[in-house]
Every structure is written in C-alpha cells, then in structure tokens.
Design an enzyme around this catalytic site. Sequence first.
Site, PDB file in Angstrom:
ATOM      1  N   ASP A  88       0.718  -1.183   0.086  1.00 13.41           N
ATOM      2  CA  ASP A  88      -0.045   0.106  -0.041  1.00 13.41           C
ATOM      3  C   ASP A  88       0.850   1.269  -0.166  1.00 13.41           C
ATOM      4  O   ASP A  88       0.477   2.175  -0.517  1.00 13.41           O
ATOM      5  CB  ASP A  88      -0.701  -0.085   1.378  1.00 13.41           C
ATOM      6  CG  ASP A  88      -2.173   0.477   1.026  1.00 13.41           C
ATOM      7  OD1 ASP A  88      -2.451   1.005  -0.115  1.00 13.41           O
ATOM      8  OD2 ASP A  88      -3.102   0.876   1.946  1.00 13.41           O
TER       9      ASP A  88
ATOM     10  N   SER B  47      -0.434  17.468   6.883  1.00 10.81           N
ATOM     11  CA  SER B  47       0.281  18.693   6.309  1.00 10.81           C
ATOM     12  C   SER B  47      -0.334  19.600   7.280  1.00 10.81           C
ATOM     13  O   SER B  47      -1.469  19.770   7.704  1.00 10.81           O
ATOM     14  CB  SER B  47      -0.033  18.707   4.757  1.00 10.81           C
ATOM     15  OG  SER B  47      -1.471  18.972   4.844  1.00 10.81           O
TER      16      SER B  47
ATOM     17  N   CYS C 278       8.019  13.036   8.781  1.00 16.60           N
ATOM     18  CA  CYS C 278       7.524  14.583   9.035  1.00 16.60           C
ATOM     19  C   CYS C 278       8.935  15.245   9.801  1.00 16.60           C
ATOM     20  O   CYS C 278       9.091  16.315   9.774  1.00 16.60           O
ATOM     21  CB  CYS C 278       6.474  14.694  10.045  1.00 16.60           C
ATOM     22  SG  CYS C 278       6.495  13.484  11.226  1.00 16.60           S
TER      23      CYS C 278
ATOM     24  N   LYS D 151      -9.885   7.920  10.931  1.00 13.77           N
ATOM     25  CA  LYS D 151      -9.988   8.079   9.274  1.00 13.77           C
ATOM     26  C   LYS D 151      -8.643   7.830   8.699  1.00 13.77           C
ATOM     27  O   LYS D 151      -7.819   8.803   8.841  1.00 13.77           O
ATOM     28  CB  LYS D 151     -10.624   9.552   9.009  1.00 13.77           C
ATOM     29  CG  LYS D 151     -11.375   9.504   7.527  1.00 13.77           C
ATOM     30  CD  LYS D 151     -10.424   9.463   6.363  1.00 13.77           C
ATOM     31  CE  LYS D 151      -9.626  10.546   5.917  1.00 13.77           C
ATOM     32  NZ  LYS D 151      -8.747  10.384   4.758  1.00 13.77           N
TER      33      LYS D 151
ATOM     34  N   LEU E 191      -4.499   7.038   0.753  1.00 15.56           N
ATOM     35  CA  LEU E 191      -3.594   6.579  -0.156  1.00 15.56           C
ATOM     36  C   LEU E 191      -3.216   5.057   0.663  1.00 15.56           C
ATOM     37  O   LEU E 191      -2.361   4.349   0.042  1.00 15.56           O
ATOM     38  CB  LEU E 191      -2.355   7.584  -0.052  1.00 15.56           C
ATOM     39  CG  LEU E 191      -2.538   8.688  -0.857  1.00 15.56           C
ATOM     40  CD1 LEU E 191      -1.474   9.689  -0.774  1.00 15.56           C
ATOM     41  CD2 LEU E 191      -2.581   8.428  -2.387  1.00 15.56           C
TER      42      LEU E 191
ATOM     43  N   TRP F 143      -0.218   8.665   5.441  1.00 14.45           N
ATOM     44  CA  TRP F 143       0.240   7.663   4.982  1.00 14.45           C
ATOM     45  C   TRP F 143       1.374   7.170   4.902  1.00 14.45           C
ATOM     46  O   TRP F 143       1.831   6.034   4.442  1.00 14.45           O
ATOM     47  CB  TRP F 143       0.049   7.827   3.289  1.00 14.45           C
ATOM     48  CG  TRP F 143       0.166   8.969   2.898  1.00 14.45           C
ATOM     49  CD1 TRP F 143      -0.513  10.369   2.422  1.00 14.45           C
ATOM     50  CD2 TRP F 143       1.498   9.604   2.483  1.00 14.45           C
ATOM     51  NE1 TRP F 143       0.345  11.261   2.217  1.00 14.45           N
ATOM     52  CE2 TRP F 143       1.530  11.043   2.134  1.00 14.45           C
ATOM     53  CE3 TRP F 143       2.857   9.016   2.444  1.00 14.45           C
ATOM     54  CZ2 TRP F 143       2.548  11.564   1.756  1.00 14.45           C
ATOM     55  CZ3 TRP F 143       3.916   9.639   1.902  1.00 14.45           C
ATOM     56  CH2 TRP F 143       3.874  11.042   1.694  1.00 14.45           C
TER      57      TRP F 143
HETATM   58  P1  NAI Z   1      -3.064  15.696   4.059  1.00 15.10           P
HETATM   59  O1  NAI Z   1      -2.526  16.602   5.288  1.00 15.10           O
HETATM   60  O2  NAI Z   1      -3.820  16.668   3.139  1.00 15.10           O
HETATM   61  O3  NAI Z   1      -3.664  14.287   4.383  1.00 15.10           O
HETATM   62  C1  NAI Z   1      -3.397  13.932   5.810  1.00 15.10           C
HETATM   63  C2  NAI Z   1      -4.713  13.365   6.179  1.00 15.10           C
HETATM   64  O4  NAI Z   1      -5.745  14.395   6.479  1.00 15.10           O
HETATM   65  C3  NAI Z   1      -5.292  12.060   5.319  1.00 15.10           C
HETATM   66  O5  NAI Z   1      -5.773  11.326   6.020  1.00 15.10           O
HETATM   67  C4  NAI Z   1      -6.425  13.116   4.465  1.00 15.10           C
HETATM   68  O6  NAI Z   1      -7.388  12.263   3.992  1.00 15.10           O
HETATM   69  C5  NAI Z   1      -6.970  13.888   5.709  1.00 15.10           C
HETATM   70  N1  NAI Z   1      -7.641  15.339   4.958  1.00 15.10           N
HETATM   71  C6  NAI Z   1      -7.204  16.026   3.898  1.00 15.10           C
HETATM   72  N2  NAI Z   1      -8.165  16.941   3.742  1.00 15.10           N
HETATM   73  C7  NAI Z   1      -8.672  17.052   4.872  1.00 15.10           C
HETATM   74  C8  NAI Z   1      -9.865  17.889   5.241  1.00 15.10           C
HETATM   75  N3  NAI Z   1     -10.165  18.901   4.539  1.00 15.10           N
HETATM   76  N4  NAI Z   1     -10.583  17.562   6.535  1.00 15.10           N
HETATM   77  C9  NAI Z   1     -10.025  16.590   7.175  1.00 15.10           C
HETATM   78  N5  NAI Z   1      -9.088  15.540   6.871  1.00 15.10           N
HETATM   79  C10 NAI Z   1      -8.582  16.044   5.716  1.00 15.10           C
HETATM   80  O7  NAI Z   1      -1.622  15.218   3.395  1.00 15.10           O
HETATM   81  P2  NAI Z   1      -1.430  14.475   1.944  1.00 15.10           P
HETATM   82  O8  NAI Z   1      -2.321  15.308   1.036  1.00 15.10           O
HETATM   83  O9  NAI Z   1      -1.669  13.096   2.111  1.00 15.10           O
HETATM   84  O10 NAI Z   1      -0.049  15.100   1.791  1.00 15.10           O
HETATM   85  C11 NAI Z   1       0.522  16.487   1.308  1.00 15.10           C
HETATM   86  C12 NAI Z   1       1.904  16.824   2.115  1.00 15.10           C
HETATM   87  O11 NAI Z   1       1.699  16.828   3.456  1.00 15.10           O
HETATM   88  C13 NAI Z   1       2.900  15.824   1.711  1.00 15.10           C
HETATM   89  O12 NAI Z   1       3.439  16.194   0.657  1.00 15.10           O
HETATM   90  C14 NAI Z   1       3.679  16.146   2.853  1.00 15.10           C
HETATM   91  O13 NAI Z   1       4.608  17.320   2.650  1.00 15.10           O
HETATM   92  C15 NAI Z   1       2.899  16.430   4.097  1.00 15.10           C
HETATM   93  N6  NAI Z   1       2.710  15.488   4.813  1.00 15.10           N
HETATM   94  C16 NAI Z   1       2.927  15.388   6.272  1.00 15.10           C
HETATM   95  C17 NAI Z   1       2.851  14.290   7.205  1.00 15.10           C
HETATM   96  C18 NAI Z   1       3.430  14.639   8.578  1.00 15.10           C
HETATM   97  O14 NAI Z   1       3.528  13.337   9.117  1.00 15.10           O
HETATM   98  N7  NAI Z   1       3.708  15.646   8.901  1.00 15.10           N
HETATM   99  C19 NAI Z   1       2.218  13.093   6.809  1.00 15.10           C
HETATM  100  C20 NAI Z   1       1.529  13.326   5.475  1.00 15.10           C
HETATM  101  C21 NAI Z   1       1.791  14.397   4.358  1.00 15.10           C
HETATM  102 MG    MG Z   2      -1.435   2.846  -1.865  1.00 15.90          MG
END
Ligand code: NAI
Ligand code: MG
Length: 492
Positions: free
Chosen positions: A91, A231, A286, A177, A181, A153
């Site tokens: 995955d 993010s 992160c 939730k 991905l 993810w």
């Molecule tokens: P994202 O922050 O949009 O997604 C994280 C989670 O939030 C997922 O479960 C997603 O479905 C959920 N989500 C998205 N929009 C939402 C909303 N409006 N309301 C509630 N939940 C919502 O991150 P994404 O799009 O997967 O990745 C984008 C960038 O974020 C990456 O390129 C990276 O730079 C950063 N990121 C940072 C992480 C960390 O551990 N700090 C982890 C994942 C991504």
């Molecule tokens: Mg996958």
Amino acid sequence: MRDQLFIDGAWTPAASGQMFDVTDPSDNTVFHRVARGGADDIDRAVAAARRAFDTGPWPRLSGAQRAEVLRRIGDGIAARKDDLARLEVRDNGKPLPEAIWDIEDTAGCFHYYADLAARLDNDATQDIPLGAEGFTARAVKEPVGVAGAIIPWNFPMLMASWKVAPALAAGCTVVLKPSELTPLTALELGAIAAEAGLPAGVLNIVTGFGPEAGQPLTEHPGVDKLAFTGSVPTGARVMAAAARDIKTVSLELGGKSPLVVFADTPIDEAVEWIMFGIFWNQGEVCSATSRVLIEAPSYDAVLARLAEEAAKIRIGPGLEDGVLLGPLVSRGQHEKVLAAIRRGVDEGARLIAGGGVPKGLEAGCYVEPTILADPPLDSWVWREEIFGPVVCTRPFDTEDEAIRLANDSKYGLAAAVMSADLDRAERVARAFRAGIVWVNCSQPTFTEAPWGGYKHSGIGRELGEWGLNNYLEVKQITAWDRAKPWGWYLKG
Ligand code: NAI
Ligand code: MG
C-alpha cells in the site's frame, strides 16, 4: 484484504455504495478497492462512538480491565506481523524491513499504553493540598469523550496506534479516518481489536478521502476531540473546524528539520546519520532532517562521501531483498517531489547526487536519493517540506551561526546536532526551537518519549504519558467539611 467500513463492531459498505482504488506505488497497479466513506458514514460512526462512550462499558471499566484488551490487541498485531508488514509495503511502498519495524512498534505502542491504562487506576486521582482549612480537593483525570483521529500515509498502521492506543487507554471511544492512499492496515486493526474483545462502537474506522470523510469528522458536533497528523494546510482546516464547537485538538504537522554537523564528527558517522535522517522511509518522514548544516572545514569531504554513498543505495520494490529505498507513496507525491527538485535547481542549488527517476524503474513512483547543495537561504527548497529523499546542505562557520540558521524556519518539529564535544552538543540542543532533538543521531523514536512540534509543526505532544494526557480531561473535586457552618448568609 478487507474492503468495508468498520462501524459499531460490524463491517459495512459505504452508505453511497461507492468504492475507491488502492494502488501499489511500486508499479502503480490497482490491487484492491475499499469503501468510499462519506458524511453519512461518519454520522453512523460518531453515533456508535457516542453511544459506546455515553452508555457503554468501555469508559467505566477499570484501567486494568482496559489494559487486558489493549494487550491482546498488541499481541494480535505481533502475531500477524509478517502479513501486516507485507500489506503495508504494497500500500505504501516502503522496504519490507522498515515495514516490519513499523508493525513491531505498532504492537509495542499498544503494549505500552496497556501498562499506562493499568497505572491510571492509581494515577488518575491526585490529592491537592489547598492551604485552606476545612476543604479537601482532588484532581481526577477522565476520558475526554469521542476522539476523531485523522492520520497520514507515511507510517499507516503506526500512526493509527499513536492515536488509538492512548485514546483507548484513557477510556475514550474513537472514529479513525486513515489516509485514502493507505487504508488497508487500519482496517486490519479494526479486525484485530474486535478479536481482542474491544466492545462494539469503541473503535470505528471510516476509509475515504479528506474532504468527503475527514472534514465531516472534524465538523461533527458529536466529536469531543480531534487528533490529526498530516500537512500544515489541512491541520489549519482541522483546527478551524474544531474552533466552531470548542473541540480540543492536537496537531502533528510538517517540518523542515535541521541537522547541524560539527567538524569534529568523523565523516563516516556524519554520513550515516545524514542518510538515515533523509533517506529512511523515502524521506517521507515528518521529522526528516532535510536541512543539513555542516561546519565549513569538513563540508566538501562530507558532501563528497555523501554523494558517493547515496548513489549506492539499492532502489526497488519494497518486497525485493536488499532494497533500502522503495517508491514514494503515490503518483501525486512522485510528481510533487520531482517538481521540488527542479525548482531547487532553478533557484540555484547545485545538484550533486540523484535528481531523477532511476533507470528501469519508470513504472513506479521512484526518485533517486538526491542532494541539493547550497540552495539560497530564501529559496523554496531550503524553507519548505519536500517529503521525499531530497536533502539540502549548506556550510556554516560558527556555533552561533549554525543555531541561527537552524532556527530560521517556520517549522519546529525536530532538530539534530552531531559533535564529539558533548558540552557543545548540549548547548546547541538547548538552543534549538524544536520539540524533538537528537544528539549524535537522527530519527530514532521511542514510544516512551514526547513527540510533537513547536511553531507551525503542531500543537500538543503524542507518545509517552503526554500522549495519554491528550485523551484525558482534568476534573477538580473540592469538598467542604460539613462539621463547620459556612456562616455567610446564615449567621447562626
Ligand atoms: P494531508 O494533510 O492532506 O492528509 C493527511 C490526512 O488528512 C489524510 O487522512 C487526509 O485524507 C486527511 N484530510 C485531507 N483533507 C482534509 C480535510 N479537509 N479535513 C479533514 N481531513 C482531511 O496530506 P497529503 O495530501 O496526504 O500530503 C500532502 C503533503 O503533506 C505531503 O507532501 C507532505 O509534505 C505533508 N505530509 C506531512 C505528514 C506528516 O507526518 N507531517 C504526513 C503526510 C503528509
Ligand atoms: Mg497505496
């Protein structure tokens, strides 16, 4: 492989009947489909969690009783380590040894919070000396209620455990939730929890997209607490939604963490930790130390060796033996990271290793381990999170300059320092404006120690006892000694 939502102890399709694709990023094949949860499903899940909290047994059990269930969940995960790790690889893309490590830590997280749950029977109540005659007071910790957990993810099952284990230990009920991905291991967690005897409705899992399933969870009036990792822009949306009805919120967001390497560090040692700090988990971490500051006298030698070793990293599908760098999680992330590298070069960074898609691996989401030397201090690549195997390096001359450059970021998740002079390392560690500091290493993470960021990197701390406190309210109970008349209105 499961494909339905887990609500109120039962497997159920999405109310809409819709599904979405699950993709293996090593070759971008769709290998499964799961339920596409939406607002109606979140309503059902929150209603189940609400009932389980308001009238169910879980919050009313002793900590020791909850600990037994948590331990069985940890055992259940450990017993299925190999198949869970393989599912995670398909995955997410990460190399199998890293996925095995994740699953072991996931089981370990449930075992750790089982112990803390058992300790709550004593620790939840604290007498408070008041210095006021006739009164006694206690502080009592109680579960905060229904927790909404939204996770990313990059460490799918581990991130689920960082929220679900302390929430359950505290006596909360949960709606989880997972990321669209990487939805698969979270569903297995539901199955394992049910087998372990977790009552229906205590843990509910809704797969789906952020705007369709995540946002309704953040806005739901039946949710008391939101815990989010992901993010910064999405974190800000979660916090804004929480403000509408004053939900408590904890956020673990992005970073652009510095690693400061002094010239007294042997080159092998420096190169090993620089690499582990940015190439482990494809740099999709992160806390990755993506900005490396190297003391000028050793800059060229460290860079030369780093470029040589980075080029040797074996890249390939996560299930292949000996692979140390798998594909990025998705086509979207792949494009984003390649665009960031191009942008860095346009901004004036020197590309000294990698920078492209490895030959022969064009079908998957692979990116070569990449080194961008000397990007300008105000460039995008130096300042923004890339979330891929891309490290930026710059030289520095003095300790003060290193600290200033390290702290010159809107983020403050992690920071690291390497030096043979442990007094200096301690000074620098104290000077960092970051929630997690590593000395002479980068990235090792322990369930017992607090995890979270300063500045834009978040609010609150996960893991350790801090993680448990995230899911506890504090109530004061103050009592007056009835033998004494109060005598304000009724003067006797
Ligand atoms: P994202 O922050 O949009 O997604 C994280 C989670 O939030 C997922 O479960 C997603 O479905 C959920 N989500 C998205 N929009 C939402 C909303 N409006 N309301 C509630 N939940 C919502 O991150 P994404 O799009 O997967 O990745 C984008 C960038 O974020 C990456 O390129 C990276 O730079 C950063 N990121 C940072 C992480 C960390 O551990 N700090 C982890 C994942 C991504
Ligand atoms: Mg996958």
